[in-house]
Design a protein around this motif. Structure first.
Motif, PDB file in Angstrom:
ATOM      1  N   SER A  53       0.935  -1.146   0.652  1.00  0.00           N
ATOM      2  CA  SER A  53       0.180  -0.133   0.127  1.00  0.00           C
ATOM      3  C   SER A  53       1.047   1.379  -0.055  1.00  0.00           C
ATOM      4  CB  SER A  53      -1.126   0.378   0.817  1.00  0.00           C
ATOM      5  OG  SER A  53      -0.441  -0.256   2.815  1.00  0.00           O
ATOM      6  N   VAL A  54       2.050   0.735   0.079  1.00  0.00           N
ATOM      7  CA  VAL A  54       2.927   2.331   0.358  1.00  0.00           C
ATOM      8  C   VAL A  54       3.183   2.817  -1.362  1.00  0.00           C
ATOM      9  CG1 VAL A  54       5.287   3.063   0.690  1.00  0.00           C
ATOM     10  CG2 VAL A  54       4.469   2.066   2.243  1.00  0.00           C
ATOM     11  N   ALA A  55       3.192   1.964  -2.201  1.00  0.00           N
ATOM     12  CA  ALA A  55       3.518   2.544  -3.601  1.00  0.00           C
ATOM     13  C   ALA A  55       2.126   3.461  -4.452  1.00  0.00           C
ATOM     14  CB  ALA A  55       3.529   0.822  -4.102  1.00  0.00           C
ATOM     15  N   PRO A  56       1.647   3.179  -3.455  1.00  0.00           N
ATOM     16  CA  PRO A  56       0.179   3.901  -4.652  1.00  0.00           C
ATOM     17  C   PRO A  56       0.066   5.528  -3.393  1.00  0.00           C
ATOM     18  CG  PRO A  56      -1.233   1.706  -2.974  1.00  0.00           C
ATOM     19  CD  PRO A  56       0.247   1.929  -3.407  1.00  0.00           C
ATOM     20  N   ALA A  57       0.318   5.351  -2.337  1.00  0.00           N
ATOM     21  CA  ALA A  57      -0.211   6.512  -1.703  1.00  0.00           C
ATOM     22  C   ALA A  57       1.439   7.159  -1.851  1.00  0.00           C
ATOM     23  CB  ALA A  57       0.241   6.216  -0.181  1.00  0.00           C
ATOM     24  N   ALA A  58       2.452   6.677  -2.014  1.00  0.00           N
ATOM     25  CA  ALA A  58       3.015   7.880  -2.758  1.00  0.00           C
ATOM     26  C   ALA A  58       3.027   8.468  -4.279  1.00  0.00           C
ATOM     27  CB  ALA A  58       4.502   7.024  -2.779  1.00  0.00           C
ATOM     28  N   ILE A  59       2.222   8.012  -4.464  1.00  0.00           N
ATOM     29  CA  ILE A  59       1.964   8.194  -6.226  1.00  0.00           C
ATOM     30  C   ILE A  59       0.755   9.586  -6.266  1.00  0.00           C
ATOM     31  CG2 ILE A  59       0.565   7.302  -8.166  1.00  0.00           C
ATOM     32  CD1 ILE A  59       1.936   4.697  -7.751  1.00  0.00           C
ATOM     33  N   LEU A  60       0.706   8.997  -4.787  1.00  0.00           N
ATOM     34  CA  LEU A  60      -0.764   9.980  -4.584  1.00  0.00           C
ATOM     35  C   LEU A  60      -0.082  11.359  -4.466  1.00  0.00           C
ATOM     36  CD1 LEU A  60      -4.067  10.634  -4.182  1.00  0.00           C
ATOM     37  CD2 LEU A  60      -3.940  10.358  -1.761  1.00  0.00           C
ATOM     38  N   ALA A  61       0.594  11.404  -3.451  1.00  0.00           N
ATOM     39  CA  ALA A  61       1.943  12.393  -3.181  1.00  0.00           C
ATOM     40  C   ALA A  61       2.377  12.829  -3.971  1.00  0.00           C
ATOM     41  CB  ALA A  61       2.394  12.225  -1.923  1.00  0.00           C
TER      42      ALA A  61
END
Length: 491
Positions: free
Chosen positions: A216-224
């Motif tokens: 889940s870290v990847a989509p959160a980083a993409i959002l930011a």
């Protein structure tokens, strides 16, 4: 006319184009566009494509919301064994529900954050606790470390969907605002299904649950990252006195021919009134209290409709029918996703109110099937299949209206000056009701049984139909200013 009555929404110049042929029809010119000064202009409608990419980035927050809701479904048993609390139902329940406490706190402050730093920065900020919390959970060596990680994640979950609803409402043309708003429900469904898919190997592969949290870290980083390249809400910019920046963002969202018209209308809103100090007491005792009541009641009825019973016990019912729990979860996920796509197609055709009434009516039928399955009127085998059918129908009906519509309606019904804070209050109320339903559901099921409990859920669904018919305003195709004027109290 009151000060509020003079607020003009920047999108009121959007012509409500025909929607009979899907998105392709949105790009066609539907005849002369009339500006506020009465001069007709043959400029058609803004292209939906310009705002689409910004909306899609914002809905990543809803994807993360769905993912973190479902990530412990398949992994909880492995987590409890590895961290030493297997068999402790209280601890297992805390791992699931700690997110709700964090979400309550996050949603309560989401309005202040969105108004303080802007919609775009608020969505970036919501990704931060999700990254930190997921990393803490993935590396947890004890129950308390896991709970702290879940609390951080919940804070981001509380901020993200509320701000995303605001952002989508304020950057979308009126004629596709409902369609774009339904993207958040689709993203939530995709997040749920994604967590189920990635969690399947958890029971067979030791330590796989840690991978599920790391994922889940990847989509959160993409959002930011991607929000850095997305537009800011012109409404928020203008409210902050940054008219030039608002004009630049309108050009990105609408195209050059529409900027002057949009700014002309936006400039007629009284910036001095917008800048007044906001007090939360206005939402409880002022002229916004009726809309707050409608929004909070819709969220309460949403949670009291029995949808949580489906998500809690679908696996058990399906296993009774001989269907493995993995397949049960996938069936529920597919029904949820299918209903979300139906909502996307119909939201700007039939309208919000129609979908809400149809959704809760469908859930009444679903609860009737559930009630019938628990009586002696049908055989045991027939009862199981009725229960399965009722569950799937309940999820499908919920996803068509009761799931996505309340957050869309709230973002549309409040005026710009109080929109962010009002939505945050209603969303906080939603999390409170959600928490108590989850807390009391199992105890009530043991004490009064499924027959009475499903009858109560069915009664709440019927009450929702009556409440919506009497109190909810249809907002389909209307500009935000038209909605605001319609909700003005009588002088």
């Amino acid at each position: 006319m009151s000060m509020r009555g003079r607020h003009l929404d920047a999108y009121s110049m959007y012509k409500r184009g025909t929607r009979e042929h899907g998105f392709d029809a949105f790009d066609k010119e539907q005849g002369p566009e009339r500006s506020l000064n009465g001069v007709g202009k043959d400029i058609g409608v803004p292209s939906w494509k310009r705002s689409l990419r910004h909306v899609l980035v914002a809905t990543l927050s809803s994807f993360l919301y769905g993912y973190h809701l479902g990530v412990v479904n398949e992994t909880l048993e492995s987590i409890s064994r590895d961290l030493g609390f297997h068999g402790n139902t209280m601890a297992e329940g805390l791992v699931v529900s700690t997110c709700l406490g964090g979400a309550f706190v996050g949603s309560l402050f989401s309005g202040l954050i969105a108004d303080g730093v802007g919609r775009r920065r608020a969505l970036q900020l919501c990704a931060l606790p999700m990254i930190i919390g997921a990393s803490m959970s993935a590396t947890a060596k004890s129950l308390w470390a896991m709970l702290l990680g879940r609390l951080f994640v919940g804070t981001g979950m509380g901020i993200g969907p509320a701000v995303a609803a605001l952002y989508v409402t304020e950057v979308s043309p009126a004629y596709v605002r409902g369609t774009y708003g339904s993207f958040t429900q689709i993203a939530t469904g995709l997040g749920l299904m994604g967590s189920l898919f990635i969690g399947f190997p958890a029971k067979a592969i030791e330590g796989w649950w840690r991978i599920c949290f790391w994922a889940s870290v990847a989509p959160a980083a993409i959002l930011a990252l991607f929000m850095e390249f997305s537009v800011e809400s012109p409404h928020w910019l203008f409210k902050r006195g940054r008219a030039a920046d608002a004009e630049a963002e309108f050009e990105k969202l609408l195209g050059g021919p529409y900027v002057k018209s949009a700014m002309a209308e936006l400039s007629k809103s009284d910036r001095g009134d917008e800048a007044d100090t906001f007090k939360f007491s206005e939402l409880l005792y002022g002229h916004h209290r009726k809309v707050v009541f409608i929004g909070s009641t819709l969220f309460a009825l949403q949670q009291l409709s029995g949808i949580n019973a489906v998500f809690y016990f679908s696996s058990t019912v399906f296993e009774t029918a001989g269907v493995p729990s993995e397949s049960a979860n996938m069936c529920v996920g597919i029904a949820n996703l299918l209903g979300s796509f139906v909502a996307m197609i119909l939201m700007d055709r039939l309208g919000r109110k129609v979908l809400l009434i149809g959704s809760f009516s469908g859930m009444v039928v679903a609860m009737f099937l559930q009630i019938t399955s628990a009586t002696s009127l049908v055989s045991r085998s027939s009862g199981v299949y009725l229960s399965v059918g009722g569950m799937l129908l309940s999820v499908l009906a919920f996803a068509i209206g009761a799931g996505p519509v309340p957050s869309i309606l709230l973002s549309e019904m409040f005026p710009g000056r109080v929109r962010a804070n009002a939505v945050s209050v209603c969303m906080a109320f939603h999390w409170i009701v959600n928490f108590f339903v989850g807390l009391l559901f199992l105890r009530l099921l043991e004490q009064i049984g499924p027959l009475v409990l499903n009858s109560i859920f069915g009664a709440f669904c019927l009450l929702a139909v009556l409440f919506i018919k009497k109190n909810v305003l249809e907002t389909k195709g209307k500009s935000l200013q038209e909605i605001e004027i319609a909700l003005l109290p009588s002088e």
